[in-house]
Motif scaffolding. Structure first.
Motif, PDB file in Angstrom:
ATOM      1  N   GLU A  55     117.640 114.415  44.033  1.00 15.85           N
ATOM      2  CA  GLU A  55     116.665 113.566  44.728  1.00 15.85           C
ATOM      3  C   GLU A  55     116.819 113.673  46.229  1.00 15.85           C
ATOM      4  OE1 GLU A  55     115.211 108.878  44.806  1.00 15.85           O
ATOM      5  OE2 GLU A  55     116.844 109.534  43.488  1.00 15.85           O
ATOM      6  N   LYS A 103     115.177 116.799  47.456  1.00 15.39           N
ATOM      7  CA  LYS A 103     113.721 116.660  47.479  1.00 15.39           C
ATOM      8  C   LYS A 103     113.265 115.855  48.690  1.00 15.39           C
ATOM      9  CE  LYS A 103     113.002 116.949  42.460  1.00 15.39           C
ATOM     10  NZ  LYS A 103     112.525 116.216  41.254  1.00 15.39           N
ATOM     11  N   VAL A 104     113.977 114.769  49.011  1.00 14.65           N
ATOM     12  CA  VAL A 104     113.612 113.938  50.156  1.00 14.65           C
ATOM     13  C   VAL A 104     113.756 114.718  51.455  1.00 14.65           C
ATOM     14  CG1 VAL A 104     114.252 111.884  51.479  1.00 14.65           C
ATOM     15  CG2 VAL A 104     114.147 111.768  48.996  1.00 14.65           C
ATOM     16  N   GLU A 145     110.885 117.037  51.740  1.00 14.61           N
ATOM     17  CA  GLU A 145     109.674 116.323  52.132  1.00 14.61           C
ATOM     18  C   GLU A 145     109.707 115.983  53.625  1.00 14.61           C
ATOM     19  OE1 GLU A 145     109.474 112.948  49.617  1.00 14.61           O
ATOM     20  OE2 GLU A 145     108.830 114.071  47.835  1.00 14.61           O
TER      21      GLU A 145
END
Length: 206
Positions: free
Chosen positions: A52, A55-56, A59
């Motif tokens: 996670e 992914k952050v 982004e």
């Protein structure tokens, strides 16, 4: 030669120090290498959090690229419109001031100031002070009005007094005398004798 070099390295005085230093370094296991924040988490949970996090971060990088592109596009639009950096600074200041005005701290401060103003204006001390100032202003106006009336009355009495009339008559007399003397001097200047004319010659025969 190579064997001699190997013997020198084997018998070097630093060999023992290096070996001792290497033996002092602890070998960390996979469990001890985990951070303190990851303690208490299972391997599956840690892997899920790391996934996670990746992914952050991805982004965030994408958003930074989008933001940079938007900023470039905004700069091109401003350049085409002829807007200067000073105009942008004014807009930013106006926007910041608007944000301050709508912020909770500003609203609460304004409300507090309004409450304090109401308390001050409704207090007995403020009312007494206002009444005192109002009475002082009225008394001052009345005193000035009385002074003006007294001065006007004194001037009227002085003009009607016998001394002032006598003084006025004397001034009139002096003025008439001065005007009369000027008229006489003017007549003398225009007369034949005053003009420097010669007396008529006596042409009668002897």
């Amino acid at each position: 030669m190579e064997s001699a070099g190997q013997d020198i390295n084997l018998h070097s005085p630093t060999k023992g120090l290096l070996s001792d230093a290497m033996t002092d370094v602890p070998v960390e296991s996979a469990a001890s290498a985990r951070s303190g924040a990851a303690e208490g988490l299972s391997l599956a949970e840690e892997e899920e959090l790391r996934s996670e996090l990746a992914k952050v971060e991805e982004e965030i990088g994408t958003l930074r690229q989008v933001l940079a592109a938007k900023e470039r596009h905004c700069g091109e639009l401003k350049r085409k419109l002829g807007l200067t950096p000073l105009d942008g600074l004014k807009q930013n200041l106006s926007r910041s001031w608007h944000d301050v005005q709508v912020s909770n701290a500003y609203v609460k401060t304004s409300e507090k100031l309004g409450e304090w103003n109401d308390k001050v204006t409704q207090s007995d001390f403020y009312k007494k002070t206002q009444e005192t100032l109002s009475q002082a202003g009225q008394k001052t106006s009345a005193a000035l009005s009385n002074v003006g009336s007294v001065i006007s009355r004194k001037l009227g009495d002085m003009r009607n007094s016998a001394t002032f009339k006598s003084f006025e008559d004397r001034v009139g007399t002096i003025k008439s005398r001065v005007v009369g003397s000027r008229e006489n001097s003017t007549d003398c200047l225009h007369s034949p004798s005053g003009a420097g004319g010669k007396p008529p010659e006596d042409n009668a025969p002897f």
